[in-house]
Design a protein around this motif. Structure first.
Motif, PDB file in Angstrom:
ATOM      1  N   TRP A 381      38.222  45.380  77.747  1.00  0.00           N
ATOM      2  CA  TRP A 381      37.729  46.570  76.928  1.00  0.00           C
ATOM      3  C   TRP A 381      37.977  45.870  75.010  1.00  0.00           C
ATOM      4  O   TRP A 381      36.948  46.594  74.311  1.00  0.00           O
ATOM      5  CB  TRP A 381      38.959  47.512  77.403  1.00  0.00           C
ATOM      6  CG  TRP A 381      38.866  49.142  78.078  1.00  0.00           C
ATOM      7  CD1 TRP A 381      39.479  48.739  79.243  1.00  0.00           C
ATOM      8  CD2 TRP A 381      38.997  49.972  77.697  1.00  0.00           C
ATOM      9  NE1 TRP A 381      38.909  50.127  79.866  1.00  0.00           N
ATOM     10  CE2 TRP A 381      38.703  51.346  78.300  1.00  0.00           C
ATOM     11  CE3 TRP A 381      37.882  50.607  76.421  1.00  0.00           C
ATOM     12  CZ2 TRP A 381      37.839  52.108  78.793  1.00  0.00           C
ATOM     13  CZ3 TRP A 381      37.673  52.026  76.370  1.00  0.00           C
ATOM     14  CH2 TRP A 381      37.807  52.745  77.293  1.00  0.00           C
ATOM     15  N   ALA A 384      34.850  45.487  73.844  1.00  0.00           N
ATOM     16  CA  ALA A 384      33.310  45.867  73.179  1.00  0.00           C
ATOM     17  C   ALA A 384      33.114  46.015  72.051  1.00  0.00           C
ATOM     18  O   ALA A 384      32.615  46.372  71.209  1.00  0.00           O
ATOM     19  CB  ALA A 384      34.217  47.559  73.979  1.00  0.00           C
ATOM     20  N   TRP A 591      29.535  51.638  79.404  1.00  0.00           N
ATOM     21  CA  TRP A 591      30.512  52.309  78.706  1.00  0.00           C
ATOM     22  C   TRP A 591      31.016  53.659  80.102  1.00  0.00           C
ATOM     23  O   TRP A 591      32.201  53.629  80.472  1.00  0.00           O
ATOM     24  CB  TRP A 591      29.580  52.984  77.424  1.00  0.00           C
ATOM     25  CG  TRP A 591      30.013  52.170  76.579  1.00  0.00           C
ATOM     26  CD1 TRP A 591      28.941  51.326  76.054  1.00  0.00           C
ATOM     27  CD2 TRP A 591      31.028  51.681  75.557  1.00  0.00           C
ATOM     28  NE1 TRP A 591      29.613  50.942  74.462  1.00  0.00           N
ATOM     29  CE2 TRP A 591      31.207  50.622  74.715  1.00  0.00           C
ATOM     30  CE3 TRP A 591      32.429  52.311  76.280  1.00  0.00           C
ATOM     31  CZ2 TRP A 591      31.726  50.555  73.727  1.00  0.00           C
ATOM     32  CZ3 TRP A 591      34.043  51.553  74.863  1.00  0.00           C
ATOM     33  CH2 TRP A 591      33.049  50.283  73.899  1.00  0.00           C
ATOM     34  N   ASN A 615      42.039  52.251  75.066  1.00  0.00           N
ATOM     35  CA  ASN A 615      40.638  52.767  74.000  1.00  0.00           C
ATOM     36  C   ASN A 615      41.760  52.463  72.604  1.00  0.00           C
ATOM     37  O   ASN A 615      40.201  52.223  71.768  1.00  0.00           O
ATOM     38  CB  ASN A 615      40.838  54.144  74.323  1.00  0.00           C
ATOM     39  CG  ASN A 615      39.866  55.164  73.394  1.00  0.00           C
ATOM     40  OD1 ASN A 615      40.135  55.873  72.188  1.00  0.00           O
ATOM     41  ND2 ASN A 615      38.484  54.804  74.308  1.00  0.00           N
ATOM     42  N   CYS A 618      40.425  48.744  72.443  1.00  0.00           N
ATOM     43  CA  CYS A 618      39.103  48.488  71.756  1.00  0.00           C
ATOM     44  C   CYS A 618      38.347  49.677  70.774  1.00  0.00           C
ATOM     45  O   CYS A 618      37.765  49.026  70.419  1.00  0.00           O
ATOM     46  CB  CYS A 618      37.939  50.273  72.667  1.00  0.00           C
ATOM     47  SG  CYS A 618      36.638  50.138  72.572  1.00  0.00           S
ATOM     48  N   LYS A 619      39.310  50.233  69.953  1.00  0.00           N
ATOM     49  CA  LYS A 619      38.442  50.201  68.831  1.00  0.00           C
ATOM     50  C   LYS A 619      39.184  49.607  67.533  1.00  0.00           C
ATOM     51  O   LYS A 619      38.576  48.787  66.647  1.00  0.00           O
ATOM     52  CB  LYS A 619      39.668  51.624  67.997  1.00  0.00           C
ATOM     53  CG  LYS A 619      39.677  52.577  68.876  1.00  0.00           C
ATOM     54  CD  LYS A 619      38.379  53.030  68.036  1.00  0.00           C
ATOM     55  CE  LYS A 619      37.309  53.979  68.660  1.00  0.00           C
ATOM     56  NZ  LYS A 619      37.281  54.959  70.531  1.00  0.00           N
TER      57      LYS A 619
END
Length: 667
Positions: A381, A384, A591, A615, A618-619
């Motif tokens: 992740w 990304a 994705w 997630n 990921c950010k």
């Protein structure tokens, strides 16, 4: 008929073992007669202070219950079928995912206008670009954990409501700090959409439909990007869509665009109120009756749509997982009540439950034969950052190439002398060095990308001047009047003012529309980039359940890695746009596979917590990627290409180490 439904409900309650289940609408079974809800006990419950062997036995019992529930739930979904209910939920949750896609593009589209409207410096502009990702990072972690405690639907409604409210406020607030705060909280709200939406939808899908339809759901993120680009193209250049109340309050067209971008989130809230909670969540929390009625609703809705209204939902008993705080009583009514609520509140606000090795449960995968070590998935992740870095680097490179091409057409004037001339037309893209200007008038005109160096202005008159990227360097002004202009002193660099006056300066930062063609290009490039995702999305949806998640993830990462090397040949605007579309169309498959894998690898009671945590990583990777890649724009292509290619290569290698989840029941 109603009689058949009541008989079936009564039979299900009679056959259901374990007792202690919450009854809807005040109903109760014989096993709970005379007991309050907090006094409910399970058959065979151990009374008193538990020993280690009691706890281990309880652990084994819960594991067995969860495995049995997973198998039975899959059988029930098979009986319910795939039809009108799932497609309705698909479009409802698609609106929430669309809102997430819109949020990514809002700040980037309004920044060229907002930076002038709010007098933003370069650091402020950079912070405004990153604040949404920071908010989404916090939101993904918070809402993901909360959705496993209070429910997918309720948490999604709360998060979307926060997003809508603060997106609305951000359209009207004037100051930079308040706008930054509103966009931060708007990002926090929308941060819950991805982890909750995929988990929520997956719990209504049978295993043979799950990979394909979760991939179809990803298409709404692309639709959100197209919607944002189209609205920006249609709204922001309409400068007449503005009003102001004095100099203190201004509402320009870009604020209308921000307001319009909140519509998908509002629509998602309205539509979501008509949908039920996930029955799998109810079952994981011992709410047998509520889950049964929702599954019956799914079954009946699909059967009526298929022309079989007479087909009866045959399920009468569903396995219920017994919760650990219910299996073990710490002794005494007051103590048990206190213990239960302490555990619930701790899980609700912290979502950190420690196992016997003192490791937070969201930091590792459950000890299941099909689950891989968490480190691999976390790194996957985090890789990304290459995607987010490149998607920002592409438009910046295009703008850099445009700037280079624009600079190549700059006209240079040296040692010119101009006297008694009135300028009332636009001056653009010029450099004047060592010039002398005597008794000249500059009236009602625009100056775009004008630079005056080492020049003399004597007895000149400037009136109603609007400028952009215009500077006077080492110039001397003698007996010169500036009336109603935006030629503030910060545009006069190392210049001398002798008997010169500024009257009625234009207050604030005027909107700069000199780069309207470039703005159109930004919208157009984003539109093409998101539209290019469509073919990749269709291919991944059709092949996800045929070739498997791992092959899709590894294959897409490898092809994306190879495509990065072609970036070295992107020396023109059209070439960069083509490469952007190619990269977007290829990378979307990875994705989609990553989202499906994340949903299927985690058990239901930890699914949104784990998805939210990943997630959030990921950010965080997005913030790092954007910061790193932007710093190399106009300097070198080698470093961004090396970073992106390396991350994609690592991602494709790690993908081969993950377990394949195709054909597995949802744990």
């Amino acid at each position: 008929p109603d009689t058949q439904f009541q008989n079936s409900l009564h039979q299900r309650r009679t056959l259901n073992h374990g007792g202690g289940l919450q009854r809807p609408y005040g109903a109760h079974s014989d096993s709970t007669e005379g007991h309050d809800e907090d006094d409910e006990i399970y058959e065979g419950e151990y009374q008193g202070i538990p020993r280690n062997d009691s706890v281990e036995k309880a652990d084994r019992q819960v594991d067995g219950d969860q495995e049995e529930l997973a198998q039975q739930y899959e059988t029930i979904l098979q009986e319910c079928g795939h039809g009108r209910f799932q497609w309705t939920l698909y479009f409802v949750l698609g609106l929430a995912l669309m809102a997430d896609g819109v949020e990514i593009f809002v700040v980037g589209f309004v920044l060229p206008s907002a930076e002038k409207d709010m007098c933003l410096s370069e650091p402020n502009k950079g912070m405004l670009g990153l604040i949404v990702y920071l908010g989404m990072m916090v939101g993904a972690f918070v809402w993901g954990g909360l959705a496993d405690r209070i429910g997918r639907r309720q948490t999604l409604l709360i998060s979307l409501s926060i997003n809508s409210v603060f997106a609305f406020f951000s359209s009207f607030v004037q100051g930079y700090s308040s706008f930054l705060f509103c966009r931060l909280l708007s990002g926090v709200g929308i941060g819950g959409s991805i982890p909750i939406v995929f988990s929520y939808y997956s719990e209504f899908l049978a295993q043979e439909k799950r990979g394909e339809h979760l991939s179809w759901l990803c298409m709404f993120w692309m639709i959100g990007g197209i919607y944002a680009a189209a609205m920006a193209w249609a709204i922001i250049p309409h400068y007449g869509w503005s009003f102001q109340m004095g100099s203190a309050y201004q509402f320009h067209s870009w604020r209308v665009f921000v307001l319009v971008c909140a519509f998908p989130s509002v629509a998602a809230i309205a539509a979501l109120t008509t949908m039920p909670e996930s029955p799998r969540f109810f079952l994981e929390n011992g709410k047998h009756d509520e889950a049964w009625m929702i599954l019956k609703q799914v079954h009946d809705t699909n059967m009526r749509a298929k022309g079989y209204p007479e087909r009866v939902f045959s399920v009468t008993t569903i396995k219920t997982v017994k919760q650990m705080d219910e299996l073990v009583d710490m002794g005494g009514e007051a103590t048990a009540w206190h213990q239960r609520w302490r555990i619930k509140l701790t899980n609700l606000f912290h979502q950190v439950e420690y196992d016997k090795h003192a490791t937070p449960n969201y930091m590792h995968f459950p000890t299941h034969p099909m689950i891989c070590p968490s480190a691999l998935f976390h790194v996957l992740w985090l890789s990304a950052f290459s995607y987010y870095g490149l998607t920002v680097w592409f438009p910046d490179m295009i703008k850099y190439l445009q700037k280079q091409e624009y600079s190549s057409r700059t006209k240079v004037f040296i040692k010119e002398k101009v006297e008694h001339v009135t300028f009332n037309f636009t001056l653009e893209n010029q450099i004047h060095r060592n010039g002398e200007y005597f008794n000249n008038k500059f009236l009602n005109m625009k100056m775009k990308s004008m630079v005056f160096e080492d020049s003399l202005f004597e007895e000149c008159y400037f009136e109603d001047i609007t400028s952009s990227n215009t500077f006077f360097k080492n110039c001397t002004f003698i007996s010169t009047l500036f009336y109603n202009t935006d030629l503030f002193k910060y545009r006069l660099i190392n210049s001398k003012l002798i008997n010169s006056t500024f009257l009625h300066n234009k207050e604030g930062c005027m909107l700069d529309f000199s780069d309207e063609n470039n703005a159109y290009m930004i919208y157009f490039v984003s539109f093409l980039g998101t539209l290019a995702v469509l073919p990749g999305n269709i291919v991944s949806a059709l092949l996800m359940d045929k070739i498997g998640r791992l092959r899709m993830l590894a294959g897409s990462s490898v092809i994306s890695c190879v495509s990065c090397f072609f970036l070295s040949f992107g020396n023109s605007e059209s070439a960069m746009i083509a490469l952007l579309c190619l990269f977007g169309g290829i990378s979307i498959a990875s994705w989609n596979a990553l989202d499906v894998l994340t949903v299927e690898l985690y058990p239901s009671d930890k699914r949104t917590t784990a998805f939210g945590f990943l997630n959030a990583l990921c950010k965080l990777a997005a913030v790092l990627g954007i910061s790193i890649f932007q710093s190399f724009v106009g300097i070198t292509k080698a470093v961004p290409i090396l970073f992106a290619s390396g991350a994609l290569a690592v991602g494709s290698f790690l993908a081969l180490k993950l377990p394949e989840t195709r054909g597995q029941v949802l744990q």
